[in-house]
Design a protein around this motif. Structure first.
Motif, PDB file in Angstrom:
ATOM      1  N   ALA A  52       0.517  -0.758  -0.149  1.00  0.00           N
ATOM      2  CA  ALA A  52      -0.153  -0.289   0.098  1.00  0.00           C
ATOM      3  C   ALA A  52       0.864   0.832  -0.307  1.00  0.00           C
ATOM      4  O   ALA A  52       0.123   2.481  -1.031  1.00  0.00           O
ATOM      5  N   ASP A  53       1.831   0.950   0.546  1.00  0.00           N
ATOM      6  CA  ASP A  53       2.490   2.236   0.777  1.00  0.00           C
ATOM      7  C   ASP A  53       3.603   2.237  -0.617  1.00  0.00           C
ATOM      8  O   ASP A  53       3.635   3.869  -0.929  1.00  0.00           O
ATOM      9  N   ASP A  54       3.251   1.552  -1.584  1.00  0.00           N
ATOM     10  CA  ASP A  54       4.439   1.555  -2.625  1.00  0.00           C
ATOM     11  C   ASP A  54       3.293   2.625  -3.569  1.00  0.00           C
ATOM     12  O   ASP A  54       4.157   3.148  -4.434  1.00  0.00           O
ATOM     13  N   VAL A  55       1.697   1.880  -3.843  1.00  0.00           N
ATOM     14  CA  VAL A  55       1.105   2.838  -4.370  1.00  0.00           C
ATOM     15  C   VAL A  55       0.896   4.050  -3.980  1.00  0.00           C
ATOM     16  O   VAL A  55       1.419   5.434  -5.066  1.00  0.00           O
ATOM     17  N   ILE A  56       1.329   4.614  -2.893  1.00  0.00           N
ATOM     18  CA  ILE A  56       1.428   6.320  -2.653  1.00  0.00           C
ATOM     19  C   ILE A  56       2.971   6.706  -2.777  1.00  0.00           C
ATOM     20  O   ILE A  56       2.825   7.598  -3.312  1.00  0.00           O
ATOM     21  N   GLU A  57       3.917   5.836  -3.021  1.00  0.00           N
ATOM     22  CA  GLU A  57       5.343   5.701  -3.270  1.00  0.00           C
ATOM     23  C   GLU A  57       4.983   6.608  -4.975  1.00  0.00           C
ATOM     24  O   GLU A  57       5.389   7.642  -5.314  1.00  0.00           O
ATOM     25  N   VAL A  58       4.039   5.840  -5.906  1.00  0.00           N
ATOM     26  CA  VAL A  58       4.067   5.954  -7.105  1.00  0.00           C
ATOM     27  C   VAL A  58       2.974   6.688  -7.217  1.00  0.00           C
ATOM     28  O   VAL A  58       3.235   8.325  -8.325  1.00  0.00           O
ATOM     29  N   LEU A  59       1.960   7.999  -6.330  1.00  0.00           N
ATOM     30  CA  LEU A  59       1.699   8.757  -6.320  1.00  0.00           C
ATOM     31  C   LEU A  59       2.771   9.957  -6.321  1.00  0.00           C
ATOM     32  O   LEU A  59       2.241  10.921  -6.968  1.00  0.00           O
ATOM     33  N   ASP A  60       2.674  10.117  -5.493  1.00  0.00           N
ATOM     34  CA  ASP A  60       3.968  10.932  -5.184  1.00  0.00           C
ATOM     35  C   ASP A  60       4.704  11.772  -6.308  1.00  0.00           C
ATOM     36  O   ASP A  60       5.921  11.524  -6.616  1.00  0.00           O
ATOM     37  N   HIS A  61       5.240  10.178  -6.590  1.00  0.00           N
ATOM     38  CA  HIS A  61       6.553  10.616  -7.517  1.00  0.00           C
ATOM     39  C   HIS A  61       6.278  11.439  -8.922  1.00  0.00           C
ATOM     40  O   HIS A  61       7.019  11.722  -9.804  1.00  0.00           O
ATOM     41  N   TYR A  62       4.853  10.407  -9.426  1.00  0.00           N
ATOM     42  CA  TYR A  62       4.684  11.750 -10.378  1.00  0.00           C
ATOM     43  C   TYR A  62       3.434  12.533  -9.691  1.00  0.00           C
ATOM     44  O   TYR A  62       3.354  13.733 -10.906  1.00  0.00           O
ATOM     45  N   GLY A  63       3.964  13.432  -8.686  1.00  0.00           N
ATOM     46  CA  GLY A  63       3.251  15.114  -8.132  1.00  0.00           C
ATOM     47  C   GLY A  63       1.506  14.277  -7.680  1.00  0.00           C
ATOM     48  O   GLY A  63       1.490  15.962  -8.274  1.00  0.00           O
ATOM     49  N   ILE A  64       1.406  13.587  -7.758  1.00  0.00           N
ATOM     50  CA  ILE A  64      -0.639  13.528  -8.219  1.00  0.00           C
ATOM     51  C   ILE A  64      -1.437  13.335  -5.948  1.00  0.00           C
ATOM     52  O   ILE A  64      -0.529  12.337  -5.671  1.00  0.00           O
ATOM     53  N   ASP A  65      -1.891  14.438  -5.724  1.00  0.00           N
ATOM     54  CA  ASP A  65      -1.977  14.972  -4.358  1.00  0.00           C
ATOM     55  C   ASP A  65      -2.939  12.839  -3.750  1.00  0.00           C
ATOM     56  O   ASP A  65      -3.365  12.786  -3.454  1.00  0.00           O
ATOM     57  N   ARG A  66      -4.273  13.404  -4.927  1.00  0.00           N
ATOM     58  CA  ARG A  66      -4.806  12.640  -4.955  1.00  0.00           C
ATOM     59  C   ARG A  66      -5.718  11.125  -6.364  1.00  0.00           C
ATOM     60  O   ARG A  66      -5.570  12.208  -7.527  1.00  0.00           O
ATOM     61  N   ALA A  67      -6.600  10.581  -6.209  1.00  0.00           N
ATOM     62  CA  ALA A  67      -6.504   9.517  -7.372  1.00  0.00           C
ATOM     63  C   ALA A  67      -7.725   8.807  -7.267  1.00  0.00           C
ATOM     64  O   ALA A  67      -7.688   7.947  -5.381  1.00  0.00           O
ATOM     65  N   HIS A  68      -8.724   7.699  -7.843  1.00  0.00           N
ATOM     66  CA  HIS A  68      -9.022   6.467  -7.907  1.00  0.00           C
ATOM     67  C   HIS A  68      -8.149   5.819  -8.002  1.00  0.00           C
ATOM     68  O   HIS A  68      -6.970   6.108  -8.746  1.00  0.00           O
ATOM     69  N   VAL A  69      -8.272   4.396  -7.441  1.00  0.00           N
ATOM     70  CA  VAL A  69      -7.473   3.489  -7.169  1.00  0.00           C
ATOM     71  C   VAL A  69      -9.202   2.351  -7.610  1.00  0.00           C
ATOM     72  O   VAL A  69      -9.917   2.611  -6.709  1.00  0.00           O
ATOM     73  N   PHE A  70      -8.500   1.073  -8.277  1.00  0.00           N
ATOM     74  CA  PHE A  70      -8.620   0.107  -8.673  1.00  0.00           C
ATOM     75  C   PHE A  70      -7.749  -0.739  -8.614  1.00  0.00           C
ATOM     76  O   PHE A  70      -6.841  -0.941  -9.188  1.00  0.00           O
ATOM     77  N   GLY A  71      -8.393  -2.188  -7.470  1.00  0.00           N
ATOM     78  CA  GLY A  71      -7.488  -3.086  -7.477  1.00  0.00           C
ATOM     79  C   GLY A  71      -8.135  -4.610  -7.563  1.00  0.00           C
ATOM     80  O   GLY A  71      -9.419  -4.045  -6.999  1.00  0.00           O
ATOM     81  N   THR A  72      -7.736  -5.379  -7.613  1.00  0.00           N
ATOM     82  CA  THR A  72      -8.618  -6.813  -8.323  1.00  0.00           C
ATOM     83  C   THR A  72      -7.874  -7.592  -7.545  1.00  0.00           C
ATOM     84  O   THR A  72      -6.362  -7.874  -7.877  1.00  0.00           O
ATOM     85  N   SER A  73      -8.541  -8.549  -7.082  1.00  0.00           N
ATOM     86  CA  SER A  73      -8.182 -10.163  -6.258  1.00  0.00           C
ATOM     87  C   SER A  73      -6.922  -9.329  -5.060  1.00  0.00           C
ATOM     88  O   SER A  73      -7.087  -8.684  -4.241  1.00  0.00           O
TER      89      SER A  73
END
Length: 273
Positions: A52-73
């Motif tokens: 989950a922290d990895d997802v936040i780090e990807v968002l941080d890398h692209y300078g995205i403050d908030r996003a819709h998220v979809f996850g499966t399985s």
């Protein structure tokens, strides 16, 4: 943000990314240890919180403050952890078919099905278990995928393809295709992620009840009776969160990309209203 499920990588979403990109900026990635994201340290953790922290780090890398998220399985379980600890970073979230069999009784058929795959991995190897896992995710698996002998043949063929494919790529310089990458992720999926996600992890129900932002659970129309169907509906009842229905089965984004895109877009619009 599209998070790949267990064994998969960004390539599993290749048919829906251009469709979603007509409305959204779309990001996906190969999760840690999978495909083109090799471990710098093979002993690095793969637990749900770290991912989950990895997802936040990807968002941080692209300078995205908030996003819709979809996850499966298994990545739907990552979405639950994001909601519990990082809800302020989410515009909305959809957790599609999380295999939270730890919420089910020990003798439930769904939990036993996951335990059988883990046992196959220990006794017969990850490729043999991955063949059984693949059969479990197919709405109508071919007979070869459901028989022990057929699964053994599939595992042997996969082992051969991985070995010869590696030799060919060293000569030609070609990158492996999505299926080759997925096969290469089998050991990580079966030996480390499956026990971590399906048995060790316990969702923080109190934190999920307190999530302020909009989110939904979801299951597929063709997934009833599979290990990832009933847990979502149990969680829906425990938390008072709606469980939406998608067309198709566990891998609807590959089976029915246009229908998947339409349904996901409708849900995201509802979450934003």
């Amino acid at each position: 943000m599209l998070i790949p499920g267990g064994g998969g990588d960004a390539g599993v979403y290749e048919d829906v990314v251009p469709l979603l990109a007509e409305r959204f900026t779309v990001i996906t990635f190969d999760r840690r240890g999978n495909s083109r994201s090799p471990f710098a340290d093979p002993s690095a953790p793969v637990d749900v919180a770290r991912q989950a922290d990895d997802v936040i780090e990807v968002l941080d890398h692209y300078g995205i403050d908030r996003a819709h998220v979809f996850g499966t399985s298994s990545s739907a379980i990552i979405v639950l952890e994001l909601l519990a600890r990082h809800a302020q970073r989410l515009l909305g979230a959809v957790a599609h078919e999380p295999p939270l069999v730890q919420l089910l009784p020990a003798d439930s058929p769904e939990r036993r099905a996951i335990e059988d795959i883990e046992r196959l991995g220990r006794e017969k190897g990850p490729l043999r278990a991955a063949a059984a896992f693949g059969a479990m995710t197919m709405p109508e698996p071919p007979r070869m995928f459901v028989s022990p002998r057929g699964q053994a043949v599939i595992a042997a063929t996969s082992r051969f393809l991985l070995a010869t494919g590696g030799s060919v790529r060293r000569v030609t310089g070609r990158e492996p295709d999505t299926m080759s990458r997925i096969l290469g992720n089998s050991a990580l999926l079966i030996e480390r992620e499956l026990p971590e996600f399906c048995f060790a992890y316990q969702p923080d129900l109190d934190a999920l009840r307190d999530v302020g932002g909009p989110w939904r659970l979801a299951t597929g129309r063709d997934s009833e009776g599979r290990p990832y169907h009933r847990p979502a509906h149990i969680l829906s009842e425990l938390l008072g969160v709606a469980c939406e229905e998608f067309p198709g089965g566990h891998t609807v984004y590959q089976q029915l990309p246009e229908e998947f895109t339409q349904r996901l877009t409708t849900i995201l619009d509802q979450l934003s209203s």
